[in-house]
Motif scaffolding. Structure first.
Motif, PDB file in Angstrom:
ATOM      1  N   GLU A 132       0.799  -1.222   0.000  1.00 43.96           N
ATOM      2  CA  GLU A 132       0.000   0.000   0.000  1.00 43.96           C
ATOM      3  C   GLU A 132       0.833   1.274   0.000  1.00 43.96           C
ATOM      4  O   GLU A 132       0.290   2.373   0.003  1.00 43.96           O
ATOM      5  CB  GLU A 132      -0.943  -0.005   1.214  1.00 43.96           C
ATOM      6  N   GLY A 133       2.161   1.154   0.029  1.00 40.14           N
ATOM      7  CA  GLY A 133       3.027   2.332  -0.064  1.00 40.14           C
ATOM      8  C   GLY A 133       2.884   3.259   1.130  1.00 40.14           C
ATOM      9  O   GLY A 133       2.674   2.834   2.267  1.00 40.14           O
ATOM     10  N   PHE A 134       2.982   4.575   0.863  1.00 47.43           N
ATOM     11  CA  PHE A 134       2.825   5.593   1.907  1.00 47.43           C
ATOM     12  C   PHE A 134       1.365   6.027   1.983  1.00 47.43           C
ATOM     13  O   PHE A 134       0.702   6.196   0.962  1.00 47.43           O
ATOM     14  CB  PHE A 134       3.679   6.828   1.602  1.00 47.43           C
ATOM     15  N   LEU A 135       0.864   6.239   3.190  1.00 47.76           N
ATOM     16  CA  LEU A 135      -0.470   6.794   3.363  1.00 47.76           C
ATOM     17  C   LEU A 135      -0.448   8.284   3.036  1.00 47.76           C
ATOM     18  O   LEU A 135       0.578   8.959   3.198  1.00 47.76           O
ATOM     19  CB  LEU A 135      -0.949   6.604   4.800  1.00 47.76           C
ATOM     20  N   SER A 136      -1.581   8.807   2.618  1.00 45.69           N
ATOM     21  CA  SER A 136      -1.695  10.232   2.323  1.00 45.69           C
ATOM     22  C   SER A 136      -1.530  11.051   3.601  1.00 45.69           C
ATOM     23  O   SER A 136      -1.873  10.597   4.701  1.00 45.69           O
ATOM     24  CB  SER A 136      -3.057  10.521   1.692  1.00 45.69           C
ATOM     25  N   THR A 137      -1.049  12.273   3.455  1.00 45.02           N
ATOM     26  CA  THR A 137      -0.953  13.177   4.607  1.00 45.02           C
ATOM     27  C   THR A 137      -2.306  13.822   4.903  1.00 45.02           C
ATOM     28  O   THR A 137      -2.500  14.410   5.963  1.00 45.02           O
ATOM     29  CB  THR A 137       0.083  14.280   4.338  1.00 45.02           C
ATOM     30  N   ASN A 138      -3.256  13.716   3.956  1.00 44.36           N
ATOM     31  CA  ASN A 138      -4.596  14.244   4.151  1.00 44.36           C
ATOM     32  C   ASN A 138      -5.392  13.298   5.050  1.00 44.36           C
ATOM     33  O   ASN A 138      -5.503  12.097   4.762  1.00 44.36           O
ATOM     34  CB  ASN A 138      -5.294  14.403   2.795  1.00 44.36           C
ATOM     35  N   ALA A 139      -5.951  13.836   6.126  1.00 40.76           N
ATOM     36  CA  ALA A 139      -6.624  13.002   7.135  1.00 40.76           C
ATOM     37  C   ALA A 139      -7.777  12.196   6.544  1.00 40.76           C
ATOM     38  O   ALA A 139      -7.927  11.001   6.842  1.00 40.76           O
ATOM     39  CB  ALA A 139      -7.126  13.881   8.275  1.00 40.76           C
ATOM     40  N   ASN A 140      -8.612  12.817   5.718  1.00 41.07           N
ATOM     41  CA  ASN A 140      -9.746  12.109   5.143  1.00 41.07           C
ATOM     42  C   ASN A 140      -9.303  11.000   4.193  1.00 41.07           C
ATOM     43  O   ASN A 140      -9.868   9.905   4.184  1.00 41.07           O
ATOM     44  CB  ASN A 140     -10.661  13.089   4.400  1.00 41.07           C
ATOM     45  N   SER A 141      -8.275  11.294   3.392  1.00 40.33           N
ATOM     46  CA  SER A 141      -7.765  10.287   2.451  1.00 40.33           C
ATOM     47  C   SER A 141      -7.166   9.106   3.199  1.00 40.33           C
ATOM     48  O   SER A 141      -7.347   7.947   2.806  1.00 40.33           O
ATOM     49  CB  SER A 141      -6.713  10.914   1.528  1.00 40.33           C
ATOM     50  N   ARG A 142      -6.438   9.407   4.280  1.00 41.22           N
ATOM     51  CA  ARG A 142      -5.843   8.342   5.102  1.00 41.22           C
ATOM     52  C   ARG A 142      -6.944   7.446   5.672  1.00 41.22           C
ATOM     53  O   ARG A 142      -6.859   6.216   5.621  1.00 41.22           O
ATOM     54  CB  ARG A 142      -5.040   8.946   6.258  1.00 41.22           C
ATOM     55  N   LYS A 143      -8.002   8.077   6.195  1.00 39.75           N
ATOM     56  CA  LYS A 143      -9.097   7.335   6.817  1.00 39.75           C
ATOM     57  C   LYS A 143      -9.773   6.421   5.801  1.00 39.75           C
ATOM     58  O   LYS A 143     -10.032   5.239   6.071  1.00 39.75           O
ATOM     59  CB  LYS A 143     -10.106   8.314   7.418  1.00 39.75           C
ATOM     60  N   LYS A 144     -10.064   6.960   4.615  1.00 38.71           N
ATOM     61  CA  LYS A 144     -10.729   6.168   3.583  1.00 38.71           C
ATOM     62  C   LYS A 144      -9.845   5.016   3.119  1.00 38.71           C
ATOM     63  O   LYS A 144     -10.326   3.905   2.868  1.00 38.71           O
ATOM     64  CB  LYS A 144     -11.104   7.067   2.405  1.00 38.71           C
ATOM     65  N   HIS A 145      -8.543   5.295   2.976  1.00 38.71           N
ATOM     66  CA  HIS A 145      -7.600   4.260   2.549  1.00 38.71           C
ATOM     67  C   HIS A 145      -7.606   3.099   3.547  1.00 38.71           C
ATOM     68  O   HIS A 145      -7.734   1.938   3.161  1.00 38.71           O
ATOM     69  CB  HIS A 145      -6.204   4.875   2.428  1.00 38.71           C
ATOM     70  N   LEU A 146      -7.496   3.425   4.828  1.00 40.31           N
ATOM     71  CA  LEU A 146      -7.455   2.389   5.857  1.00 40.31           C
ATOM     72  C   LEU A 146      -8.791   1.651   5.961  1.00 40.31           C
ATOM     73  O   LEU A 146      -8.825   0.424   6.118  1.00 40.31           O
ATOM     74  CB  LEU A 146      -7.070   2.997   7.207  1.00 40.31           C
ATOM     75  N   GLN A 147      -9.894   2.395   5.857  1.00 35.38           N
ATOM     76  CA  GLN A 147     -11.213   1.757   5.943  1.00 35.38           C
ATOM     77  C   GLN A 147     -11.415   0.747   4.811  1.00 35.38           C
ATOM     78  O   GLN A 147     -12.055  -0.289   5.006  1.00 35.38           O
ATOM     79  CB  GLN A 147     -12.312   2.829   5.892  1.00 35.38           C
ATOM     80  N   SER A 148     -10.858   1.064   3.643  1.00 30.96           N
ATOM     81  CA  SER A 148     -11.011   0.149   2.502  1.00 30.96           C
ATOM     82  C   SER A 148     -10.283  -1.165   2.724  1.00 30.96           C
ATOM     83  O   SER A 148     -10.522  -2.150   2.024  1.00 30.96           O
ATOM     84  CB  SER A 148     -10.496   0.817   1.219  1.00 30.96           C
ATOM     85  N   LEU A 149      -9.376  -1.190   3.726  1.00 33.52           N
ATOM     86  CA  LEU A 149      -8.579  -2.386   3.989  1.00 33.52           C
ATOM     87  C   LEU A 149      -8.992  -3.124   5.267  1.00 33.52           C
ATOM     88  O   LEU A 149      -8.341  -4.093   5.661  1.00 33.52           O
ATOM     89  CB  LEU A 149      -7.097  -1.990   4.105  1.00 33.52           C
TER      90      LEU A 149
END
Length: 281
Positions: A132-149
């Motif tokens: 999954e590489g690096f998580l986004s520094t944007n809080a909402n993007s990080r949350k959505k990325h993690l939730q998808s997993l």
């Protein structure tokens, strides 16, 4: 002879460079590097003198075209990143794709990879994994990325910088659960190399008492196989309604639910639009 060489370089220990990599770097016409200062140190160590050009994630498309045109005109080029294999969570993907489209020969010189090295030493399942590489520094993007997993059963691999590690562990703990197992691979192949097998709760406690140091690879245990019945299409639509009621846009909610359920985003989106249109007639 026109050719692009994709050359893997050490991720820490210079002794890991291969004889073939040194041979290619010594004989190409020029080298495209993520950071010429970093690559110059590598070349100087092995007494290699070659022209360097900068090629990183902020490089314009025009620069990639210029490099590809030089190769097409008869030059040979080696693309390298600061460490490891180019194109893997590092620059190079666009240039490689462009060379393919221009029928320019491409040759790969394999080298060290932080994600594979960390996975091999993690003690967690290696048969199936997702990088999954690096998580986004944007809080909402990080949350959505993690939730998808959240329900991903494969082993998860992330990269993280030390100054962001504690906040990342906190976000992951909230999403995956404090008891989820993980291995923190730190400073791989370097003097202070360390593999820490732990849980999110234990890791957060450990780093509340000391500051993280060095670059990290996080290897995370996948979720347990669910015995629950698959969510129905109607239930997926209700899930979108809930997300929209919480303020998420229809398009974003459709994408999130598609990732969670496996249904196609467009089908979910169209069904909501169709339903709402009928209601408003």
């Amino acid at each position: 002879m026109s050719k692009l060489f994709i050359v893997g370089t050490p991720i820490g220990n210079l002794g890991d460079i291969s004889p073939r990599a040194l041979d290619v770097l010594s004989n190409v016409d020029f080298i495209a590097a993520e950071d010429t200062r970093v690559t110059l140190k590598l070349l100087n160590h092995f007494e290699i003198k070659k022209p360097l050009v900068t090629y990183h994630k902020f490089t314009t498309n025009e620069k990639a075209i210029q490099l590809a045109e030089r190769i097409a005109a008869g030059e040979t080029c080696a693309i390298v990143t600061d460490a490891g294999m180019p194109c893997i969570s590092d620059p190079g993907e666009e240039l490689v794709n462009l060379c393919h489209n221009m029928s320019i020969p491409i040759e790969t010189v394999p080298g060290p990879s932080a994600l594979i090295t960390a996975l091999a030493a993690s003690g967690l399942p290696t048969g199936r994994f997702t990088f999954e590489g690096f998580l986004s520094t944007n809080a909402n993007s990080r949350k959505k990325h993690l939730q998808s997993l959240q329900n991903e059963t494969r082993t998860l691999i992330f990269y993280e910088a030390p100054h962001k590690l504690k906040s990342t562990l906190k976000d992951m703990s909230q999403c995956f659960g404090g008891n989820r197992r993980l291995t923190l691979a730190r400073e791989i192949t370097k003097i202070h190399e360390e593999f820490i097998r732990t849980t999110f709760d234990e890791a957060l406690k450990m780093y509340s008492e000391k500051e993280p140091r060095g670059e990290y690879v996080l290897i995370i245990e996948g979720a347990e196989e669910s015995e629950e019945k698959p969510i129905t299409f109607e239930e997926a639509i209700k899930r979108i309604d809930t997300l929209c009621a919480d303020g998420e846009s229809l398009l974003s909610a459709s994408k999130t639910v598609a990732q969670e359920t496996g249904y196609k985003k467009n089908e979910l989106y169209k069904e909501i639009v169709r339903r709402d249109t009928e209601k408003n007639r």
